[in-house]
Design an enzyme around this catalytic site. Structure first.
Site, mmCIF file in Angstrom:
data_model
loop_
_atom_site.group_PDB
_atom_site.id
_atom_site.type_symbol
_atom_site.label_atom_id
_atom_site.label_comp_id
_atom_site.label_asym_id
_atom_site.label_seq_id
_atom_site.Cartn_x
_atom_site.Cartn_y
_atom_site.Cartn_z
ATOM 1 N N SER A 31 -35.947 -15.542 22.474
ATOM 2 C CA SER A 31 -37.071 -15.735 21.555
ATOM 3 C C SER A 31 -37.233 -14.563 20.598
ATOM 4 O O SER A 31 -38.329 -14.019 20.412
ATOM 5 C CB SER A 31 -38.370 -15.953 22.353
ATOM 6 N N SER A 91 -44.480 -18.568 20.202
ATOM 7 C CA SER A 91 -43.053 -18.747 19.929
ATOM 8 C C SER A 91 -42.576 -20.194 19.957
ATOM 9 O O SER A 91 -41.421 -20.467 19.616
ATOM 10 C CB SER A 91 -42.221 -17.921 20.916
ATOM 11 N N LYS A 108 -40.898 -21.468 16.883
ATOM 12 C CA LYS A 108 -39.471 -21.281 16.593
ATOM 13 C C LYS A 108 -38.683 -22.591 16.688
ATOM 14 O O LYS A 108 -37.582 -22.690 16.141
ATOM 15 C CB LYS A 108 -38.878 -20.237 17.532
#
Length: 427
Positions: free
Chosen positions: A172, A105, A108
């Site tokens: 997230s 993640s 991101k």
């Protein structure tokens, strides 16, 4: 019988003969004097017209400015990849810094940067709204079954750009990453192309993105790249504020929490966690620490931590590194003002010394290696036969992890060219 002997008289030069002889002697003497004077003049001319040798220049500075002592050992994990930096100091720990590993993640963060490049948003603004498509809302049950990181989304639900970025970076949400990608670029492939263009623009040479959320094992990057990425994120007030939030309240999801549960502890102020089966535990963190009363920013990237609970493990590792990173740091004078750098010597006995005009200070640790380079100015690199006190003749550059500092070098004493006597008498 007696033999008679002739009588021999001594010749006495006449006055005329004496005058003639004197004139000849005088003439010879005059010729000798003229020859000697001519020879002396020729010798003097040769001596005076000979080139004056240039002064010799010797570097007397020890260019190894390494800090004595043994560097402190930081609790860096042996597996995966790690880079830790301290503001104003540079890298204090590094293990496989350029090894590309799955980012999970942390991907991101690039997603957020691409969204903001296409839809700029300042701190305090909400930005335009986007509507949740029915297809994305319908995919929620299957994504939940796959244990994706999600927030509930309903078809037609409206999220502002700010709310979507908060959902992307705090809980997230993988489905919000999809929403932002299609809202920004129309299709996921177009958005991924924009992500890779952003990575190239930022100089992330070991980073390649395959999706917007990081679920794909093909979204990879290096720890060194993540340090650069973190600096970009922390330089943007909006993103810096979002990644420091431990929780946020969203329209349908309600209050959701940051996976970085160490926020606010030991100075940690962000940035982003990540965890998948392929990646293990990843954490790109920033922490404010105090070094002798001075607040510094510690940025660390930890990738590829495995184990039964990789995310808690990587958070614990980051906490230890954030606390230990400033260990042993001292602000020292690595190059004092007045440090002799060059020595000039001439064949006629003149000499001079050139020194640094100001000091170079740096935050360093025992065992740090610094290097100094001397650059001669044009006047000192050309044949030098005279020098003025205070004349700049060189500069010294000290290469440190945070950059290069350059200081001028000037002559303490001057000297002139050789005297006439030396020029005539030299061998």
């Amino acid at each position: 019988m007696r033999r008679s002997h002739g009588t021999h008289r001594k010749h006495i030069p006449s006055p005329y003969e004496r005058r003639s002889l004197g004139r000849r002697i005088l003439l010879v003497a005059l010729v000798v004097v003229v020859v000697l004077v001519a020879a002396a003049g020729a010798f003097a001319g040769v001596q005076l017209n000979r080139a004056t040798p240039a002064a010799t220049v010797t570097v007397v500075l020890d260019r190894n400015l390494s800090i004595p002592g043994v560097p402190p050992r930081l609790p860096v994990p042996a597996s995966g990849a790690t880079v830790v930096t301290v503001q104003g100091v540079g890298t204090v720990a590094s293990v496989r810094p350029d090894l590309p590993l799955p980012l999970a993640s942390i991907t991101k963060l690039v997603t957020a940067l691409v969204v903001l490049r296409h839809h700029p948003l300042s701190l305090g603004q909400s930005g335009p709204a986007m509507s949740v498509p029915a297809s994305l809302a319908a995919a929620y049950p299957s994504q939940l079954a796959a244990h994706d990181s999600l927030i509930p989304l309903h078809a037609g639900e409206q999220l502002s750009e700010l709310q979507a970025l908060e959902a992307l970076l705090i809980p997230s949400a993988d489905n919000v990453a999809q929403l932002l990608a299609t809202w920004t670029s129309g299709t996921m492939p177009a958005f991924v192309a924009a992500m890779n263009a952003e990575a190239a623009r930022l100089g992330l040479h070991h980073t390649h993105l395959a999706d917007a959320s990081g679920l794909s094992a093909g979204s990879v990057g290096s720890a060194a790249d993540l340090i650069r990425l973190a600096r970009v994120v922390m330089a943007q007030p909006l993103l810096r504020a979002i990644v420091a939030m431990p929780q946020v309240t969203l329209p349908l999801a309600g209050t959701v929490y940051n996976y970085d549960y160490d926020l606010g502890h030991d100075g940690i102020v962000g940035i982003k966690t990540g965890s998948t089966i392929a990646a293990g535990g990843d954490f790109l963190f920033a922490a404010h620490r105090s070094v002798h009363g001075r607040r510094v920013l510690v940025i660390g990237a930890i990738l590829g931590q495995q184990g039964r609970q990789p995310l808690p493990h990587v958070l614990a590792v980051a906490k230890g590194l954030a606390v230990a990173a400033p260990t042993g740091l001292e602000k020292v004078t690595v190059l004092p003002a007045g440090q002799p750098v060059l020595r000039f010597r001439t064949a006629w006995g003149a000499s001079a010394t050139a020194v640094t005009t100001r000091a170079v200070q740096a935050w360093v640790r025992p065992g740090d290696h610094l290097a100094a380079t001397v650059h001669l100015d044009g006047s000192a690199s050309a044949p030098l036969r005279s020098l003025q006190a205070g004349q700049q003749v060189a500069s010294v550059s000290v290469v440190m992890p945070t950059g290069t500092v350059t200081v001028p070098v000037t002559a303490v004493q001057g000297f002139r060219g050789p005297t006439l006597r030396w020029r005539l008498e030299r061998g």
